[in-house]
Design an enzyme around this catalytic site. Sequence first.
Site, PDB file in Angstrom:
ATOM      1  N   SER A  27      -9.183   2.997   2.087  1.00  0.00           N
ATOM      2  CA  SER A  27      -8.046   3.497   1.339  1.00  0.00           C
ATOM      3  C   SER A  27      -7.172   2.408   0.721  1.00  0.00           C
ATOM      4  O   SER A  27      -6.276   2.699  -0.076  1.00  0.00           O
ATOM      5  CB  SER A  27      -7.191   4.394   2.236  1.00  0.00           C
ATOM      6  N   LYS A  79       0.840  -1.197   0.000  1.00  0.00           N
ATOM      7  CA  LYS A  79       0.000   0.000   0.000  1.00  0.00           C
ATOM      8  C   LYS A  79       0.876   1.249   0.000  1.00  0.00           C
ATOM      9  O   LYS A  79       1.867   1.331   0.735  1.00  0.00           O
ATOM     10  CB  LYS A  79      -0.909  -0.035   1.225  1.00  0.00           C
ATOM     11  N   SER A  84     -10.647   1.172   6.122  1.00  0.00           N
ATOM     12  CA  SER A  84      -9.799   1.164   4.936  1.00  0.00           C
ATOM     13  C   SER A  84      -9.355  -0.217   4.487  1.00  0.00           C
ATOM     14  O   SER A  84      -8.931  -0.389   3.348  1.00  0.00           O
ATOM     15  CB  SER A  84      -8.562   2.038   5.171  1.00  0.00           C
TER      16      SER A  84
END
Length: 516
Positions: free
Chosen positions: A158, A83, A182
């Site tokens: 996210s 990520k 997220s």
Amino acid sequence: MTTDTRLVELSANELRHRIGTREISPVELLEACIDRIEAVNPYVNAVTATCFDRARAEAKAAEKAVLAGEPLGLLHGLPMGVKDLEATAGLLTTYGSQIYRENVPTQDNVLVARLRAAGAIVTGKTNIPDMGAGANSRNTVWGATGNPFNPNLNAGGSSGGAAAALACDMLPVCTGSDTGGSLRIPAAKCGVVGFRPSPGVVPSSRKLLGWTPISVVGPMGRTVAEACLQLAASAGMSAGDPLTYPLDPLSFLNPEAVDLGSLRVGFTEDFGACDVDDGIRSVFRRKIASMRHLFKSCDEIRFDLGDVHRCFDVLRAEAFVASTRDAYARDPASLGPNTRANYEMGAAMSLLDSAWAQAEQTRILARFQQAFEEFDIILAPTTPVSPFPWTELYASHINGQPQANYYRWLALTYVTTLTTHPSLSLPCGRDTAGMPFGLQVVGRFRDDHRTLGVGHALEQAFAAIPELQRPRPALDQLVHAQPSLKSIVTEAPHIDDARGIPRAGRSASAGEASAV
């Protein structure tokens, strides 16, 4: 698309087993993943900066280690997507922000270092919203991530790039993190697994407010077993996160055996506090009807959790003030609209607000425990709406009701964030729009092992129930999104080649962008 699907679609656990038995080579697996990325990523824009050349060198070294009979780590030879909130040595780490568009860290953060030590091969970064703010993975550095089931729709966030990459079988290992949902929201929208562990299980070394329990790092996977494999390689104490504590990481390797027929299950459509689309409510009720025979009992539960929304507003804003104060002071316009809104909300708050929120979170936890006096597990929808166009920054209305801010529509997940209970999003068939439906599985306080075990048992049971089976995207039918997923990019990173290494840049400390 010519990628050998027989290889990239195998689970991470099976791939690791075959590498250890020399049935496949890490080099062969990496090339298959690169082929899949190059074939599919143009449609969904999940993978951003890449380091294929370095990954190839590491795959060859991993192959030699196997042939030499050396001890192998849990993730030995598995290509990994990281990520873009996590610092990766020598690989562009932008946090989805123009401020860091040329940032190449000199060191991996704790999470990445642990996964690499376990043998994972960093292959690329996965897309996020600007500074990780919001649940629509789009930013002006890389553009938007499209949903693998329909690239015109959003993939959540996210950890949206990670979820989409897993759903498309681009990479067998992808990392995630979670504050308000997220990990769980993109998992739900893309048909994969996202697990929010209890605070302190996996170290989150980049958060500036080290003592806050609302932001955690956790695993994603196509299955619960994949999430457990990553958890076993990343869990454990680290002084970089003061909430961590001694534990046995390998205890997560195999999901705990759970007899679903012994479970007293409580379910809720909205936790008594969240706006939920009528269509999602209806789908959830049908899903519960299709699975309730699996349990000892399955009953609706009512909640009164106090002012969960204001509580989350304050605690989330505190984290954003800590992580973006310097950037805002330099140039407020450099921050995306979500990040800037969070900072300004927090800057207007007082010590009285902070003290109230800390106390209210404690009260919410106490109220939540009452449910577990009667039930062993709680089920709820993960998201209140079906995936919407990525061109819409967030869900501004639910059932015609305006949402107070850009993240209010995440309430189904941030409610459980405030309780700090372990929470899993599990693929559970499709909704009425034909998009993936995520079932949120909330476990008892600090009972991560059993929560994962319940998820694994549900996953096995769902495989035999057509309405509840994990959906798979039809990659051979993908079409490019309209408008282009990269249409919001204002300026591409300055890179020498397509591997994500810029010509020049500065290294930012991991704490400079800690929001998730």
